[in-house]
Design a protein around this motif. Structure first.
Motif, short mmCIF file in Angstrom:
data_model
loop_
_atom_site.label_atom_id
_atom_site.label_comp_id
_atom_site.label_asym_id
_atom_site.label_seq_id
_atom_site.Cartn_x
_atom_site.Cartn_y
_atom_site.Cartn_z
N ASP B 13 0.88 -1.04 0.00
CA ASP B 13 -0.03 -0.10 0.01
C ASP B 13 0.94 1.27 -0.07
OD1 ASP B 13 -3.03 0.91 1.54
OD2 ASP B 13 -1.63 2.18 0.90
N GLY B 15 0.27 4.32 0.18
CA GLY B 15 -0.31 5.35 1.24
C GLY B 15 0.38 4.88 2.37
N HIS B 16 0.35 3.71 2.94
CA HIS B 16 1.11 3.31 4.34
C HIS B 16 2.57 3.43 4.17
CE1 HIS B 16 -2.18 0.33 5.51
NE2 HIS B 16 -2.63 1.34 5.17
N ARG B 18 4.09 5.66 2.38
CA ARG B 18 4.55 7.17 2.46
C ARG B 18 4.34 7.66 3.91
NH1 ARG B 18 7.00 10.48 1.27
NH2 ARG B 18 6.61 12.62 0.59
N LEU B 19 3.20 7.18 4.40
CA LEU B 19 3.08 7.59 5.99
C LEU B 19 4.35 6.97 6.87
CD1 LEU B 19 -0.64 6.97 6.28
CD2 LEU B 19 0.55 9.18 6.25
N ARG B 22 7.44 8.92 5.84
CA ARG B 22 7.25 10.03 6.66
C ARG B 22 7.75 10.39 8.15
NH1 ARG B 22 2.20 13.89 4.54
NH2 ARG B 22 3.11 13.72 2.61
N ASN B 23 6.95 9.39 8.66
CA ASN B 23 7.15 9.24 10.06
C ASN B 23 8.47 8.72 10.56
OD1 ASN B 23 4.74 10.21 11.72
ND2 ASN B 23 4.02 8.78 9.89
N ARG B 26 10.67 11.73 10.31
CA ARG B 26 10.47 12.91 11.46
C ARG B 26 11.11 12.37 12.60
NH1 ARG B 26 4.00 13.20 10.19
NH2 ARG B 26 4.20 14.74 8.46
N LYS B 118 -0.46 -2.07 12.77
CA LYS B 118 -0.64 -0.69 12.30
C LYS B 118 -2.07 -0.40 12.86
CE LYS B 118 0.97 -1.64 7.89
NZ LYS B 118 0.56 -1.93 6.24
N PRO B 119 -2.05 0.78 13.92
CA PRO B 119 -3.33 1.43 14.62
C PRO B 119 -3.85 1.92 13.36
CG PRO B 119 -1.26 1.93 15.79
CD PRO B 119 -0.79 1.57 14.33
N VAL B 120 -5.35 1.97 13.46
CA VAL B 120 -6.04 3.03 12.65
C VAL B 120 -5.58 4.42 13.09
CG1 VAL B 120 -8.26 3.61 11.48
CG2 VAL B 120 -7.58 1.13 11.66
N TYR B 122 -4.53 7.48 13.81
CA TYR B 122 -3.22 7.96 13.40
C TYR B 122 -2.09 8.45 14.33
CZ TYR B 122 0.04 10.10 10.18
OH TYR B 122 1.26 10.48 9.49
N ARG B 130 7.18 6.47 14.97
CA ARG B 130 8.44 7.17 15.20
C ARG B 130 9.21 6.48 16.28
NH1 ARG B 130 5.04 12.75 15.80
NH2 ARG B 130 4.27 12.41 13.66
#
Lengths: 497, 146
Positions: B13, B15-16, B18-19, B22-23, B26, B118-120, B122, B130
């Motif tokens: 996925d 989107g996953h 990417r998230l 990103r994190n 971070r 993976k928790p829904v 966010y 992180r």
């Protein structure tokens, strides 16, 4: 047919016996007649003999005048009439013989008269007259008549003897024939009976084996159907599992990027505010610049709309996540293997009640536990079932009315029946089915809940091989009835995996 | 991370992916991240052209693995990695939506080092990633070698 045969056999036996008795009697009678005939013959001979004896004694007396001859003659004469009477009695039934008797009686009477005369003459010493009379008598037809009639009688009796012997023989033959025929008939009936019994038992054996086959087939069919159902059930569970998993994945994205958008919004509106302030500052330089840049007018409205939209998205996602989790939990429960153990139901219910004591106190509810039957079943499943039902009972009491909740149990035909009764707000009968559906609730929606509890409970009860139902009226309280097998084992219904 | 560890991210996925990226960034982790969206290409990369895993000898790898992949199960990839003599000491972090206890147990049995659901929510998700990034920055990753 059996009864008919037996009756027929019995009747034949009775008939044969009766016929035997009749024929044996007849044979005895016939034999009697034969004996009678012989006796008649004897009697006739005896009579003739006496007459001869009288005659010869008379002659002897005539010749010698010896008194012993006279005595002998008188004896014989005295014997003649009784003998004749006896003979007459014996042949009283026979017209021919009666005629003969009549003839012979006349002749004998005549002869006896002559004897008397002869004796008279001898006693008077007129030997010549006596001798002449004897001669006359010997020459006359009286003696001949007596002899002839005697012979005729003997012949008649001989004829009768032949006839009666034949009769007797026939009777005996008949008797034995009837006996033989009857026995034969009975044996034949018995044979038919045995044949029929054997045929019937063969038919019964055939029917039994057919029944057994059918049973085996039926069991196989049931097993097949059960396997099909189990497979379908497993497929549905797999489907639910996969779907809920795959739904979760995009949800993570939606939630994630919504949160990213939220952060973006913060930066965007900060920049807009800063720009707005910059413009304002350019126009009015006296405004202090150290203050936090805040949004003004339309910009503020925009920001609030943005926040509202994001809030709806996030709360919807959260709700969807809860629903998906509920489905996942249900499918997970469906997969869990049951571990049947002996359970003290009272102890189990008391433990549940003590964990709910706080809620019960708040609702001013009193919970009474009647004696309950013990089960062999899955402890966790039972805990979930009863804690859900009791929790609901406490949750949906009528506000302001002290709650009364009763838990009763009894056993019936290998099943334990539990009843949880409350005096709460009740359920409208049209909602009785609905409350067991997933995500569906009934009545005033003033309590938090997902509409999962009862769906879950019913699924568990079914997996435990039981049934559950509710009876309730609005404002009249509710009774939930749960029927569970007393002894659950893996072979029960829905024992999957 | 002191050693040039490459993070191999196998996640179908985007989107996953990417998230997650990103994190991780971070949290201050700047290592190279190799993203793969299907199992086959990931396995090809990990085991090399000859399928022996020799290609990565001496390289330090860290694998971020999703279990639900379009072409193969993540568990299969985990098994292959842990059976490979060069890659078996490579840390594998399973990061997936599945929270089934059987699945989790199986992954640990096969040698997965960390299992994260993976928790829904966010915030939780971002927090978990992180934390993972912080974890990456402190763990020592051995180079792939026999």
């Amino acid at each position: 047919l059996q009864i008919l045969l037996l009756t027929a056999g019995f009747l034949v036996l009775v008939a044969v016996s009766a016929a035997c008795v009749v024929f044996v009697n007849k044979a005895r009678e016939d034999s009697g007649w034969v004996v009678h005939t012989v006796e008649v013959e004897n009697q006739t001979n005896a009579l003739l003999l006496e007459i001869r004896r009288a005659e010869s004694a008379a002659r002897g007396y005539l010749l010698t005048s010896g008194p012993e001859f006279l005595r002998d003659h008188e004896d014989a004469v005295a014997q003649i009439l009784p003998d004749l009477d006896k003979l007459a009695r014996m042949v009283g039934d026979d017209p021919v013989q009666r005629e003969n008797i009549r003839k012979i009686r006349t002749a004998i009477n005549t002869r006896l008269g002559q004897f008397v005369q002869e004796m008279q003459f001898v006693k008077q010493g007129e030997q010549d007259k006596a001798t002449a009379l004897v001669r006359e008598a010997a020459a006359g037809d009286t003696n001949t008549t007596i002899g002839n009639v005697g012979t005729a009688m003997r012949e008649e009796e001989a004829r009768l003897l032949v006839l009666r012997t034949a009769n007797a023989d026939r009777s005996q033959t008949m008797a034995s024939t009837v006996t033989l025929a009857g026995s034969g008939l009975v044996i034949a009936l018995a044979g038919i009976s045995i044949f029929l019994v054997r045929r019937e038992s063969q038919a019964r054996d055939a029917a039994e084996s057919r029944l057994r086959d059918n049973n085996v087939n039926l069991e196989a069919t049931v097993d097949e159907r059960t396997a099909d159902l189990r497979e379908a059930n497993e497929e549905i569970q797999r489907f639910a599992y996969i779907v809920s998993h795959d739904l979760r994945s995009p949800l993570v994205n939606i939630m994630g990027f919504t949160s990213e958008l939220e952060e973006l919004r913060d930066s965007i509106f900060q920049r807009i505010a800063a720009l707005g302030h910059a413009v304002a500052a350019a126009a009015v330089p006296v405004v202090p610049v150290d203050a936090e840049p805040t949004l003004q007018g339309e910009d503020k409205q925009l920001s609030e709309d943005f926040t509202e939209a994001l809030g709806f998205i996030k709360s919807s996602i959260a709700k969807m996540d809860r629903l998906i989790s509920a489905i996942l939990n249900l499918t997970r429960e469906g997969k869990r293997e049951f571990d049947p153990v002996r359970i003290d139901m009272r102890e189990l219910i008391e433990a549940i009640v003590s964990t709910l004591a706080h809620q019960a106190d708040e609702a001013k509810a009193e919970i009474r536990i009647a004696p309950l039957p013990d089960l062999v079943s899955d402890r966790l499943a039972l805990e979930q079932i009863f804690s859900n039902i009791i929790d609901n009972a406490i949750k949906y009491l009528k506000p302001g009315v002290p709650g009364e909740i009763a838990i009763r149990g009894r056993t019936r035909l290998g099943f334990a029946v539990f009843e949880i009764t409350d005096n709460g707000r009740g359920i409208d009968p049209k909602d009785h089915q609905r409350i067991f559906d997933l995500f569906r609730r009934a009545g005033t929606q003033d309590k938090p809940g997902q509409g999962i509890g009862l769906a879950h409970v019913r699924a568990l009860v079914r997996r435990l091989g039981g049934t559950m139902s509710v009876s309730s009226e609005l404002n009249q309280g509710s009774t939930f009835t749960i029927t569970l097998p007393v002894h659950w084992n893996a072979n029960n219904r829905n024992a999957d995996s | 991370m002191t050693t040039p560890v490459t993070i191999v991210m196998i996640e179908d996925d985007e989107g996953h992916a990417r998230l997650i990226e990103r994190n991780i960034r971070r949290s201050g982790v700047n290592n190279e991240i190799m993203p793969f969206t299907d199992g086959t290409s990931a396995v090809n990369y990990l085991l090399g052209k000859d399928g022996s895993g020799l290609a990565h000898k001496g390289h330090a790898l860290l694998i971020l693995l999703d279990l639900n992949l379009p072409d193969m199960s993540g568990i299969e990839i985990l098994r292959q990695v842990k059976e490979n003599k060069y890659l078996k000491s490579t840390p594998v972090v399973v990061l997936t939506t599945t929270d089934d206890s059987q699945e989790i147990k199986r992954c640990y049995e096969l040698g997965c080092n960390v299992y994260i659901t993976k928790p829904v929510n966010y915030e939780s998700f971002a927090h978990a990633i992180r934390q993972l990034g912080l974890f990456f920055s402190v763990i020592q990753v051995p180079p792939a070698a026999s």
